[in-house]
Design a protein around this motif. Structure first.
Motif, PDB file in Angstrom:
ATOM      1  N   VAL A 377      62.649  62.483  37.727  1.00  0.00           N
ATOM      2  CA  VAL A 377      61.376  61.869  37.347  1.00  0.00           C
ATOM      3  C   VAL A 377      61.668  60.682  36.438  1.00  0.00           C
ATOM      4  O   VAL A 377      62.479  60.784  35.516  1.00  0.00           O
ATOM      5  N   ARG A 378      61.023  59.561  36.706  1.00  0.00           N
ATOM      6  CA  ARG A 378      61.210  58.351  35.906  1.00  0.00           C
ATOM      7  C   ARG A 378      59.858  57.922  35.335  1.00  0.00           C
ATOM      8  O   ARG A 378      58.848  57.936  36.033  1.00  0.00           O
ATOM      9  N   VAL A 379      59.863  57.562  34.054  1.00  0.00           N
ATOM     10  CA  VAL A 379      58.640  57.115  33.381  1.00  0.00           C
ATOM     11  C   VAL A 379      58.883  55.731  32.797  1.00  0.00           C
ATOM     12  O   VAL A 379      59.897  55.507  32.120  1.00  0.00           O
ATOM     13  N   VAL A 380      57.978  54.804  33.065  1.00  0.00           N
ATOM     14  CA  VAL A 380      58.075  53.434  32.533  1.00  0.00           C
ATOM     15  C   VAL A 380      56.827  53.158  31.698  1.00  0.00           C
ATOM     16  O   VAL A 380      55.699  53.409  32.148  1.00  0.00           O
ATOM     17  N   TYR A 381      57.051  52.645  30.478  1.00  0.00           N
ATOM     18  CA  TYR A 381      55.954  52.336  29.553  1.00  0.00           C
ATOM     19  C   TYR A 381      55.756  50.819  29.483  1.00  0.00           C
ATOM     20  O   TYR A 381      56.712  50.071  29.252  1.00  0.00           O
ATOM     21  N   THR A 382      54.511  50.387  29.661  1.00  0.00           N
ATOM     22  CA  THR A 382      54.165  48.970  29.530  1.00  0.00           C
ATOM     23  C   THR A 382      53.120  48.840  28.419  1.00  0.00           C
ATOM     24  O   THR A 382      51.951  49.206  28.614  1.00  0.00           O
ATOM     25  N   PRO A 383      53.490  48.354  27.229  1.00  0.00           N
ATOM     26  CA  PRO A 383      52.539  48.243  26.112  1.00  0.00           C
ATOM     27  C   PRO A 383      51.465  47.196  26.395  1.00  0.00           C
ATOM     28  O   PRO A 383      51.741  46.135  26.974  1.00  0.00           O
ATOM     29  N   LYS A 384      50.239  47.480  25.965  1.00  0.00           N
ATOM     30  CA  LYS A 384      49.114  46.556  26.079  1.00  0.00           C
ATOM     31  C   LYS A 384      48.558  46.315  24.677  1.00  0.00           C
ATOM     32  O   LYS A 384      47.658  47.010  24.213  1.00  0.00           O
ATOM     33  N   CYS A 385      49.127  45.350  23.962  1.00  0.00           N
ATOM     34  CA  CYS A 385      48.708  45.059  22.591  1.00  0.00           C
ATOM     35  C   CYS A 385      49.150  43.642  22.238  1.00  0.00           C
ATOM     36  O   CYS A 385      49.846  42.974  23.015  1.00  0.00           O
ATOM     37  N   ASP A 386      48.757  43.166  21.046  1.00  0.00           N
ATOM     38  CA  ASP A 386      49.061  41.785  20.638  1.00  0.00           C
ATOM     39  C   ASP A 386      50.551  41.557  20.424  1.00  0.00           C
ATOM     40  O   ASP A 386      51.070  40.487  20.723  1.00  0.00           O
ATOM     41  N   HIS A 387      51.222  42.537  19.860  1.00  0.00           N
ATOM     42  CA  HIS A 387      52.657  42.406  19.568  1.00  0.00           C
ATOM     43  C   HIS A 387      53.425  43.466  20.352  1.00  0.00           C
ATOM     44  O   HIS A 387      53.970  44.408  19.787  1.00  0.00           O
ATOM     45  N   ALA A 388      53.420  43.302  21.683  1.00  0.00           N
ATOM     46  CA  ALA A 388      53.998  44.311  22.573  1.00  0.00           C
ATOM     47  C   ALA A 388      55.486  44.076  22.784  1.00  0.00           C
ATOM     48  O   ALA A 388      55.947  42.927  22.883  1.00  0.00           O
ATOM     49  N   GLY A 389      56.221  45.178  22.844  1.00  0.00           N
ATOM     50  CA  GLY A 389      57.616  45.116  23.230  1.00  0.00           C
ATOM     51  C   GLY A 389      57.737  45.067  24.747  1.00  0.00           C
ATOM     52  O   GLY A 389      56.738  45.178  25.472  1.00  0.00           O
ATOM     53  N   PRO A 390      58.940  44.904  25.284  1.00  0.00           N
ATOM     54  CA  PRO A 390      59.122  44.834  26.738  1.00  0.00           C
ATOM     55  C   PRO A 390      58.904  46.205  27.382  1.00  0.00           C
ATOM     56  O   PRO A 390      59.069  47.239  26.728  1.00  0.00           O
ATOM     57  N   PRO A 391      58.519  46.235  28.654  1.00  0.00           N
ATOM     58  CA  PRO A 391      58.410  47.527  29.348  1.00  0.00           C
ATOM     59  C   PRO A 391      59.761  48.241  29.340  1.00  0.00           C
ATOM     60  O   PRO A 391      60.807  47.612  29.457  1.00  0.00           O
ATOM     61  N   GLY A 392      59.719  49.569  29.189  1.00  0.00           N
ATOM     62  CA  GLY A 392      60.966  50.328  29.139  1.00  0.00           C
ATOM     63  C   GLY A 392      60.791  51.714  29.717  1.00  0.00           C
ATOM     64  O   GLY A 392      59.682  52.246  29.757  1.00  0.00           O
ATOM     65  N   ASP A 393      61.906  52.303  30.207  1.00  0.00           N
ATOM     66  CA  ASP A 393      61.823  53.637  30.789  1.00  0.00           C
ATOM     67  C   ASP A 393      62.167  54.737  29.800  1.00  0.00           C
ATOM     68  O   ASP A 393      62.264  55.900  30.178  1.00  0.00           O
ATOM     69  N   SER A 394      62.366  54.379  28.532  1.00  0.00           N
ATOM     70  CA  SER A 394      62.579  55.411  27.517  1.00  0.00           C
ATOM     71  C   SER A 394      61.469  55.397  26.465  1.00  0.00           C
ATOM     72  O   SER A 394      61.142  56.437  25.890  1.00  0.00           O
ATOM     73  N   GLU A 395      60.872  54.228  26.223  1.00  0.00           N
ATOM     74  CA  GLU A 395      59.802  54.136  25.234  1.00  0.00           C
ATOM     75  C   GLU A 395      59.041  52.835  25.411  1.00  0.00           C
ATOM     76  O   GLU A 395      59.504  51.887  26.055  1.00  0.00           O
ATOM     77  N   GLY A 396      57.835  52.831  24.824  1.00  0.00           N
ATOM     78  CA  GLY A 396      57.040  51.611  24.736  1.00  0.00           C
ATOM     79  C   GLY A 396      56.683  51.366  23.286  1.00  0.00           C
ATOM     80  O   GLY A 396      56.363  52.310  22.551  1.00  0.00           O
ATOM     81  N   VAL A 397      56.708  50.104  22.835  1.00  0.00           N
ATOM     82  CA  VAL A 397      56.537  49.797  21.411  1.00  0.00           C
ATOM     83  C   VAL A 397      55.452  48.741  21.225  1.00  0.00           C
ATOM     84  O   VAL A 397      55.445  47.704  21.902  1.00  0.00           O
ATOM     85  N   CYS A 398      54.540  49.031  20.298  1.00  0.00           N
ATOM     86  CA  CYS A 398      53.564  48.050  19.818  1.00  0.00           C
ATOM     87  C   CYS A 398      53.784  47.877  18.317  1.00  0.00           C
ATOM     88  O   CYS A 398      53.798  48.866  17.575  1.00  0.00           O
ATOM     89  N   ASP A 399      53.933  46.636  17.851  1.00  0.00           N
ATOM     90  CA  ASP A 399      54.196  46.376  16.436  1.00  0.00           C
ATOM     91  C   ASP A 399      52.977  45.729  15.779  1.00  0.00           C
ATOM     92  O   ASP A 399      52.078  45.210  16.454  1.00  0.00           O
ATOM     93  N   ASN A 400      52.972  45.796  14.426  1.00  0.00           N
ATOM     94  CA  ASN A 400      51.892  45.198  13.621  1.00  0.00           C
ATOM     95  C   ASN A 400      50.511  45.729  14.024  1.00  0.00           C
ATOM     96  O   ASN A 400      49.548  44.974  14.177  1.00  0.00           O
TER      97      ASN A 400
END
Length: 750
Positions: A377-400
């Motif tokens: 099973v593979r999971v990809v996270y795509t952040p939707k925010c003003d200060h979004a990190g890149p899409p990743g298959d281990s985590e998704g990051v939103c800053d500030n």
């Protein structure tokens, strides 16, 4: 079209990679683009059911109606989707939505859903102040005793539901970390220091409390301690603070912080061997009377073990350290998710501002990740925010991210194998809220079939299942047209198997005990008793089957007249195989494709020499001896044994120069002969010299005379030796007599 364009085209093009297809379920499991046509009479007589499995485009092109094509669809169901909370005045504020999702999708296909997060304003905070009480922190302890008011004031600006706890650590109370002299264990500080407590590993001082006075009173009671080496047992203390949740007083719904203050590095897994401590840390709670009871029995935890427990218990560490060890703890922070490092002043006066800044950095960064992900099973996270990190298959990051600001993540789940009700958890690091995803895959077809067990399509002897016949007992065949009679089905099917292999080689149907071969994808038919042959897989030459100069029959090329070779690539010719004596390969090979294929041992290009063959000078000696001198082992049957392989001639001087031989015959004579290999493998011409070199016979008189002389000489030598021994003995006796004579005293006669 360039190579790159071809590659991109192949990546985009839908392809159904089929293997062994016997049912709709086999088809669906074969690939993400494979679909099944359940339309009756879609296959021709003798055609394999595998043609029902292909991409939608190909099936429609072959005549399948769109409504007859089966392809399980993805299904997403939100089982629990409580709305996000605005304030934290609820008993359990909701910061992540949804909370439970059920997915059912095709293997290889992806499903994307949205996850929302909003930090509730005034969310409770539990802060555990964990202080190094080794002697070097003496000045810092004085200032920490006055911290209570400022620390609570700082937390109250964040939330009105703040609690603070307190713990202290030094190191294991064994050598070489601590002096184990009894007096030093009781008072490990300088002799002049009156306020010094006994050595200890980790002590829990104060449970989580909202009372400023209680915090101040407990911390005021603390005094400094000491140890020998510079690194401290800080990882031991953090592990116990993380796993002993009920003793520390962590709340279920709160932001959990551990503030570690120290001016030294840390011991970690393996360092316990210096003290003879070999038992690894087991990540369990061992708190007795507020002390870590197994400090001297169990090794320090590894960084990985500590990071796992901190993440599991939603605890975010803040390392408040001095400038000297800042880099050490920055490296540690990289290995522990959701952690921060701040630099303490020399007396720890800036610790309140440090904690506040670190908390703001931690709370403004939202990291969404997962636990217990099933295999394949593979999971990809795509952040939707003003200060979004890149899409990743281990985590998704939103800053500030501000308090009360709603953000979201697109989560894409892909399963590459079949599974049923496998669950995993998605959660923001450091936050209690979780999303449980239950995943199942569609690996079987849900066909709506007629319930007629005697369907006309199956000759009234079976029922239709996803367009193909499932025959009743006693009938087999594509349309159940064959009755197996007195024989059992296993016997009939065994007669369609070659060497107990696959039935009809997987290329036909076993109908009444005989293979009815399928047609190939190109339209031709498999053939042979077991459908083992096809006429499409012969060798190619110039990208043409059999070079375009022959016919492919059961995997081998049957070449047209004038051509030969495995792919009919050569004209029939012996020009390149002709030798100087106008033979073909000297009779020691065959000419194929105008080149000699020599027998074993003989060398190209014309098979003239044999480097690996036995020396003919030795193998032909017996024949040479009997043919030339009528002696040797073949004397009685020389003509039968040798006349067919050797043509010989007795000469005074040889003219053959190819191979010169000199061998000793059965009489001990040297025979000289020369060999020339003629056409063929065992065919020689021999020139034998008439005169043999035989050694002269020995002289009998000389042998007898020499023997007599030798015996006489040996006898004389023996007599002389005996005479010498007798002489030596007599001489010894005479000398002894002389010595006795000199010693004798004679009496005078008067």
């Amino acid at each position: 079209m360039t190579i790159t364009q071809v590659f991109i085209y192949m990546m985009i093009k839908e392809v159904c990679s089929k293997s062994v297809i016997n049912s709709c379920g086999d088809c669906i499991r074969s690939g993400k683009y494979c679909m099944w046509c359940k339309q009756l009479n879609f296959t021709k007589a003798g055609e394999q059911d595998a043609v029902r499995c292909d991409t939608q485009t190909q099936l429609i092109r072959r005549g399948c109606k769109r409504e007859e094509i089966i392809s399980p669809e993805n299904n997403l169901k939100i089982v629990q989707g409580d709305s996000l909370s605005t304030l934290s005045n609820q008993p359990e504020p909701v910061q992540l939505s949804p909370q439970k999702i059920s997915l059912r999708q095709r293997s290889g296909h992806s499903t994307t859903f949205s996850v929302s997060f909003k930090r509730a304003e005034g969310y409770p905070v539990d802060l555990y102040y964990l202080m190094d009480l080794s002697y070097s922190m003496k000045d810092d302890l004085k200032n920490v005793k006055e911290l209570g008011k400022d620390l609570f004031a700082a937390l109250n600006t964040i939330t009105k539901y703040a609690q603070i706890g307190f713990g202290a650590f030094v190191d294991k109370t064994v050598l070489p970390y601590t002096n184990i002299n009894k007096e030093k264990l009781l008072k490990p500080c300088d002799e002049n220091d009156q306020h010094c407590q006994a050595a200890f590993g980790y002590r829990h001082v104060l449970n989580m409390t909202p009372s400023e006075d209680e915090f101040k009173n407990k911390v005021t009671e603390q005094s400094i301690s000491g140890n020998l080496d510079s690194p401290e047992g800080s990882l031991d203390a953090m592990m116990q603070a993380a796993v002993c949740g009920d003793k520390i007083g962590w709340r279920n719904s709160s932001t959990r912080l551990i503030v570690l203050t120290t001016d030294a590095g840390f011991h970690m897994a393996g360092d316990g061997k210096l003290a003879g401590i070999l038992e690894p840390n087991d990540k369990q709670c061992y708190m007795e009377n507020n002390l870590y009871s197994k400090s001297s029995e169990m090794d320090y935890p590894s960084v990985g073990q500590l990071a796992m427990q901190l993440e599991k218990n939603n605890i975010q560490p803040i390392f408040a350290v001095t400038k000297e060890v800042e880099n050490v703890y920055k490296q540690l922070s990289k290995m522990i998710p959701k952690s921060e490092v701040g630099v303490l002043s020399s007396d720890s006066k800036n610790v309140v501002q440090l904690i506040k800044s670190a908390y703001n950095r931690l709370s403004s960064k939202v990291t969404l990740t997962h636990d217990n992900l099933p295999a394949n099973v593979r999971v990809v996270y795509t952040p939707k925010c003003d200060h979004a990190g890149p899409p990743g298959d281990s985590e998704g990051v939103c800053d500030n991210v501000r308090v009360g600001q709603e953000i979201s993540f697109d989560v894409t789940v892909t399963a590459t194998s079949c599974m049923e009700d496998k669950s995993f958890t998605i959660r923001p690091l450091g936050i209690k809220d979780t999303l449980t995803v239950t995943l199942s895959t569609n690996c079987e077809c849900q066909c709506v079939d007629p319930q007629n067990s005697s369907h006309p399509h199956c000759t009234g002897k079976g029922q239709v299942s996803c367009g193909i016949c499932s025959c009743s007992e006693g009938s087999i065949g594509q349309f159940c047209e064959c009755s197996i009679g007195a024989k059992d089905e296993r016997t009939l099917r065994a007669s369609c198997q070659r060497q107990n292999g696959t039935e009809c080689e997987g290329r036909g149907d076993c109908v009444c005990g005989r293979c009815k071969c399928h047609t190939t994808e190109s339209g031709s038919s498999y053939h042979g008793d077991f459908c083992e042959c096809d006429d499409e897989h012969c060798e190619k030459f110039l990208n043409k089957l059999c070079g375009g100069r022959g016919k492919c029959n059961c995997g081998k090329c049957e070449c047209d007249g004038g051509y030969e070779g495995s792919a009919c690539q050569c004209r029939v010719s012996e020009e390149g195989c002709r030798t100087l004596n106008n033979t073909v390969c000297y009779g020691r090979g065959t000419c194929k494709c105008n080149r000699c294929e020599c027998r074993e041992g003989y060398q190209n290009p014309r098979c003239q020499t044999c480097l690996g063959c036995t020396d003919p000078c030795q193998t032909k000696l017996n024949c040479i001896e009997c043919l030339g001198f009528e002696s040797g082992p073949f004397k009685k049957n020389c003509t039968v044994a040798c006349s067919k392989s050797i043509y010989h001639e007795m000469v005074d001087q040889s003219t053959i120069q190819s191979r010169k031989c000199q061998q000793k015959d059965s009489d001990g004579c040297w025979i000289k002969f020369n060999l020339d290999q003629l056409v063929g493998e065992d065919n020689y011409k021999a020139e034998i010299l008439k005169q043999r070199d035989c050694p002269e016979p020995p002289s009998v008189t000389a042998i007898i005379g020499g023997s007599i002389a030798s015996v006489a000489l040996i006898g004389i030598l023996l007599l002389m030796l005996i005479k010498l021994l007798i002489y030596m003995k007599d001489l010894k006796e005479f000398r002894k007599f002389e010595n006795e004579k000199k010693k004798s005293k004679w009496a005078e006669v008067r």
